[in-house]
Write a protein that holds these residues in place. Sequence first.
Motif, PDB file in Angstrom:
ATOM      1  N   ASP A  91      41.707   0.974 -93.324  1.00  0.00           N
ATOM      2  CA  ASP A  91      40.777   1.705 -93.248  1.00  0.00           C
ATOM      3  C   ASP A  91      42.231   2.900 -92.465  1.00  0.00           C
ATOM      4  OD1 ASP A  91      38.849   0.675 -94.103  1.00  0.00           O
ATOM      5  OD2 ASP A  91      38.434   0.196 -91.896  1.00  0.00           O
ATOM      6  N   THR A 131      28.947  -1.393 -82.335  1.00  0.00           N
ATOM      7  CA  THR A 131      30.745  -0.988 -82.199  1.00  0.00           C
ATOM      8  C   THR A 131      30.395  -2.621 -81.955  1.00  0.00           C
ATOM      9  OG1 THR A 131      31.214  -0.800 -79.861  1.00  0.00           O
ATOM     10  CG2 THR A 131      30.647   1.557 -82.047  1.00  0.00           C
ATOM     11  N   GLY A 168      35.411   2.204 -92.445  1.00  0.00           N
ATOM     12  CA  GLY A 168      35.660   0.657 -91.339  1.00  0.00           C
ATOM     13  C   GLY A 168      34.512   1.073 -90.364  1.00  0.00           C
ATOM     14  N   GLU A 169      34.299   0.218 -89.487  1.00  0.00           N
ATOM     15  CA  GLU A 169      34.467   0.117 -88.096  1.00  0.00           C
ATOM     16  C   GLU A 169      34.285   1.074 -87.319  1.00  0.00           C
ATOM     17  OE1 GLU A 169      35.980  -2.711 -86.158  1.00  0.00           O
ATOM     18  OE2 GLU A 169      35.147  -3.934 -87.439  1.00  0.00           O
ATOM     19  N   LEU A 170      33.039   1.569 -86.687  1.00  0.00           N
ATOM     20  CA  LEU A 170      33.057   3.011 -85.589  1.00  0.00           C
ATOM     21  C   LEU A 170      34.153   2.562 -84.060  1.00  0.00           C
ATOM     22  CD1 LEU A 170      28.705   3.412 -85.378  1.00  0.00           C
ATOM     23  CD2 LEU A 170      30.602   4.417 -86.000  1.00  0.00           C
ATOM     24  N   ALA A 171      34.677   3.308 -84.140  1.00  0.00           N
ATOM     25  CA  ALA A 171      35.458   3.690 -83.562  1.00  0.00           C
ATOM     26  C   ALA A 171      34.933   3.794 -81.766  1.00  0.00           C
ATOM     27  CB  ALA A 171      36.439   4.558 -83.271  1.00  0.00           C
ATOM     28  N   SER A 181      40.286   1.890 -81.516  1.00  0.00           N
ATOM     29  CA  SER A 181      40.172   2.403 -82.963  1.00  0.00           C
ATOM     30  C   SER A 181      40.468   1.564 -84.218  1.00  0.00           C
ATOM     31  CB  SER A 181      42.386   3.006 -83.413  1.00  0.00           C
ATOM     32  OG  SER A 181      43.359   2.190 -83.787  1.00  0.00           O
ATOM     33  N   GLY A 182      39.668   2.065 -85.301  1.00  0.00           N
ATOM     34  CA  GLY A 182      39.489   1.542 -86.451  1.00  0.00           C
ATOM     35  C   GLY A 182      40.875   0.096 -86.709  1.00  0.00           C
ATOM     36  N   ASP A 194      40.005   6.690 -91.599  1.00  0.00           N
ATOM     37  CA  ASP A 194      39.494   6.415 -90.360  1.00  0.00           C
ATOM     38  C   ASP A 194      40.331   6.679 -89.094  1.00  0.00           C
ATOM     39  OD1 ASP A 194      37.017   5.423 -91.885  1.00  0.00           O
ATOM     40  OD2 ASP A 194      36.540   3.743 -90.700  1.00  0.00           O
ATOM     41  N   ARG A 195      41.319   6.459 -89.243  1.00  0.00           N
ATOM     42  CA  ARG A 195      42.580   5.709 -88.525  1.00  0.00           C
ATOM     43  C   ARG A 195      43.002   7.331 -88.197  1.00  0.00           C
ATOM     44  NH1 ARG A 195      46.763   3.082 -88.398  1.00  0.00           N
ATOM     45  NH2 ARG A 195      46.224   2.523 -90.567  1.00  0.00           N
ATOM     46  N   GLN A 246      40.165   9.493 -86.411  1.00  0.00           N
ATOM     47  CA  GLN A 246      39.778   9.167 -85.382  1.00  0.00           C
ATOM     48  C   GLN A 246      40.827   9.806 -84.277  1.00  0.00           C
ATOM     49  OE1 GLN A 246      39.408   4.437 -85.556  1.00  0.00           O
ATOM     50  NE2 GLN A 246      37.318   5.225 -86.883  1.00  0.00           N
ATOM     51  N   SER A 269      34.671   7.477 -88.736  1.00  0.00           N
ATOM     52  CA  SER A 269      34.416   6.143 -89.726  1.00  0.00           C
ATOM     53  C   SER A 269      33.509   5.696 -90.478  1.00  0.00           C
ATOM     54  CB  SER A 269      33.863   4.960 -88.244  1.00  0.00           C
ATOM     55  OG  SER A 269      34.637   5.177 -86.990  1.00  0.00           O
TER      56      SER A 269
END
Length: 952
Positions: A815, A762, A786-789, A810-811, A818-819, A822, A783
């Motif tokens: 994405d 992250t 996208g990116e790990l949150a 958050s992402g 993902d959000r 999350q 996620s």
Amino acid sequence: MPPKHRDGDVIAVIPGHYISWAHTIAAYAAFLGALIVGMWLHYHKIVQNEHYGYPVEWFPSVSATIGDRYPERSVFQIFIAMCSGPRFALVFLYYCLAKRPGSSLPAFILGVGIFRTLTCGGWTYVTSTDDHDWHDIFMISYLVATLPWTVGCLMLSPPNPTAIQYRKYLATAFFATLVPLIYFFIQHKVHRVPGAYTIYAFFEWALVLLDVAFDAVTALDFSSFELVVKDVKGLSRGDKSRVADRVLEKERNKQIGRVFDAKFSSSEMIDAVADVYLGFTFWSVLTGLGVVVWYFPLWHMGISGYEVAVMSTISPILLEIGPVRRLVFGNIPLIQATTIVGLLAYLFKSPESRLGAVSLAVWQGCLAWAATWYTARGNPAKLEARTTAWLLGLIASSIAKFAFQTNNPLWAVVNETNGGWNKTGTALFVLALARVWQRSTTGSGTAQPSEKAKGPSLLAGLGLGGAFFGLHSLFSDSSTMILWVWEGYPVRGPIAVPHGAVTILVMGLGLLFGLFYPNVARSWTAYGVGSVGAAVLTGFSHWFGYYGGLALCFYLMAVTPALISNAVRFAPGRTFFFGFFFYNFMVLFHVWVVAYAFVPGGPLVRERTDWVMATTMLMIGAGIFSSIQNSGSPAKQKSAQPPFNPAARKQRSYYIYILLFLQLLSASVAYLRFPSYDYQPYHKNSKSITAGVWTIHFSIDNDMWSSERRIEQLIRETELDVVGLIESDLQRIIMGNRDTTQYLAEELGMWVDYGPGPNKHTWGCALLSKFPIVNSTHHLLPSPVGELAPAIHATIDAYGELIDVLVFHSGQEEDPEDRRQQSEYLADLMRSSPRPTILLSYLVIKPGEGNYNTYVGERSGMKDIDPSDWDRWCEYILYKGLKRTGYARVSRGSITDTELQIGKFVVGQPEGGNEMISEESVHPDLRFPALFRGQGVRDHYYHVFNEPRYFA
């Protein structure tokens, strides 16, 4: 022959051992006298510490006994003053006892003894109550000097078996006592374990008793002396063999036994120091390259083109060109001299210019060191010296970062305003280079090895690349590996301070092992141990994971000299090119695993740190295979120690002296940096919490300067009790292997949770708190694309009430799925908490729309700190179960790209409504600082509303 005197020449005779007894009696009387008086007059006061008193703590520490109160402090000082005369006499008599022709070691130990005596007076008469800093300086200096004094006395002991045996036992007990001493001190300071300080006090008193007892053994040696001064046995004339000589003779086939059996040369010592400093500057420039490269993709939010600068290390490819190779081999000091541009890069204001200067320095430095190693291949002692200096330079670089809270003071992103020592470092570089240049007239040493290299140079290059990457990525900073295994509170593993010194210690031990047992270091057995250590570090947390990391650390430091010695058997251009090229590949690989959303092909290696570690070890394995192929006959390979090289005997001692100094320096830094844990909130009378969230953009400001000092200043001036930091994980090569939270926590006086570590893929989040962090859990939110949150869910003890604080990143906007996931995960996490809760977050939402209604509302139970603030996108503060009294937005200046948002809360009161009130009706403790009104300071001011908002 013993001296002779006529009758009547001696008026009075004082047996020499009386000096020892006088010293021992006065020293013990000082400490024990103060202890008796203190326990008689102030027992309950001197057993009281910052956490507990009697009956939980029932025995006083040395410092509390001798320095806090009258009259026990006076008793101690009087007897220590009486002890000073015998002490100086004892040191001088031991010098007379040990002095022998052609040896400078006794004079050195004499100097150490005098220095210890003076520093003892320092911490005796400047108590911690008088001046805490100077008391600590004198105390640390005394403890640091204890090691060379102890070792020197053992080396110079006369042939008295009883005295030798006592010294060994007492010295071993002394240094062994340090381990439980530190352990119980940490138990007291960090974990606040009841009764731990009492146990610590016993070990502290044991150190005192053992220290004095070690010097009391001189009574057995001084029986050969009579004062004024008559030597009745002639021992001081050096005509009888000493134990050091006997040991060296007995162990003539052991390398370690002959290292110090040579006359000390100050000139050769200076040569060794110069070489190590050049190694230090190389590592300083190399580790600083990633920071200046990272600035550009950071601001471009993707590939910028400047990333090509990471390839600056492949300059040894030029050695494939004959004329260039001959030119470089004949002018290595000149090539090294050009690396000064990396030290002077801080003078350039333009980020592009600084990047160019550092890149050039790395290019020239890699070329110079490859040439240095290759030209020494016909001289094993010289090659060993250069390799040792280079690795000691790495240790010195790690210690410099340890001392400067993970910033190297010679980097191009620091200057005199933010902690840089650039001018001093450059001046020392010039002196070191001048020394090397003066020495370079002795010849290039390009003789060919006796046997032709076997196998392809590619394997040797792979080994170099794996070792270089492993050393740089994990051990160029003492806290990197510790943060790999960090999982939050309560503390269940090592912490950056003091355990960074343990990592540095193991680095030194590994280097020594590799020098004395190279065949073992390059064996498949050692490789297996290193591989297991790498697997344990990658797969486990807490102490067990750290122990695996220490095994890997020891192995990498031990095997690197063997890999370099093997590499110089091959053509230098292609071999070192392969080494640095694959090193660069691994640098990009270990960034790709977290930056997968911004780079081509990134998803293929998403979150595969295990692949990075496995590839590193496979590369080293290729180098081991090549090294074993070229290490001679099976008999030579099986020998633990190769035939001793007499030419290496003297020079090894100098590098060991330097290593010893570096280790003492590391231990001193750990002592000085140890947290006080006596932190207090800014407005405790009003039971208020001032909380903030800030995206610090990896602690690189808009102009490519390290920004942690400016961050610390703004956090202090806004009086934040709790702050969540976003984009705070800097523990990768491309970011300099830094940890801004160490500096902030120590300077601001706050507990810190680093958040998910660098092996969690992250960009990081961190929590700093003036209130003790009772418990914390790290989360990696869903996620799928996208990116790990990352998120921290911490519980703090604020004014006796448990409060939950969450920090969350958050992402990205790209994405949405993902959000969405999350937001649901975090909402459920906040709902599950029965305690008052504050969320400090980076959410990427619009107020009142979409996922906002998941974060704020019935599902989460959370409220927005200011629902009327429509001008937000990233940063949000949410809360429940607390009275919100204020909200403000402070402009970022040039520190980062995101403002600082702040909320004020009161513990123990109902939440209240959204009615706004004037500042005049708010208690002064609950007001925001007036410093940021109007134009503010340093481009920090209340913006958007132009003033803070207050709520009833």
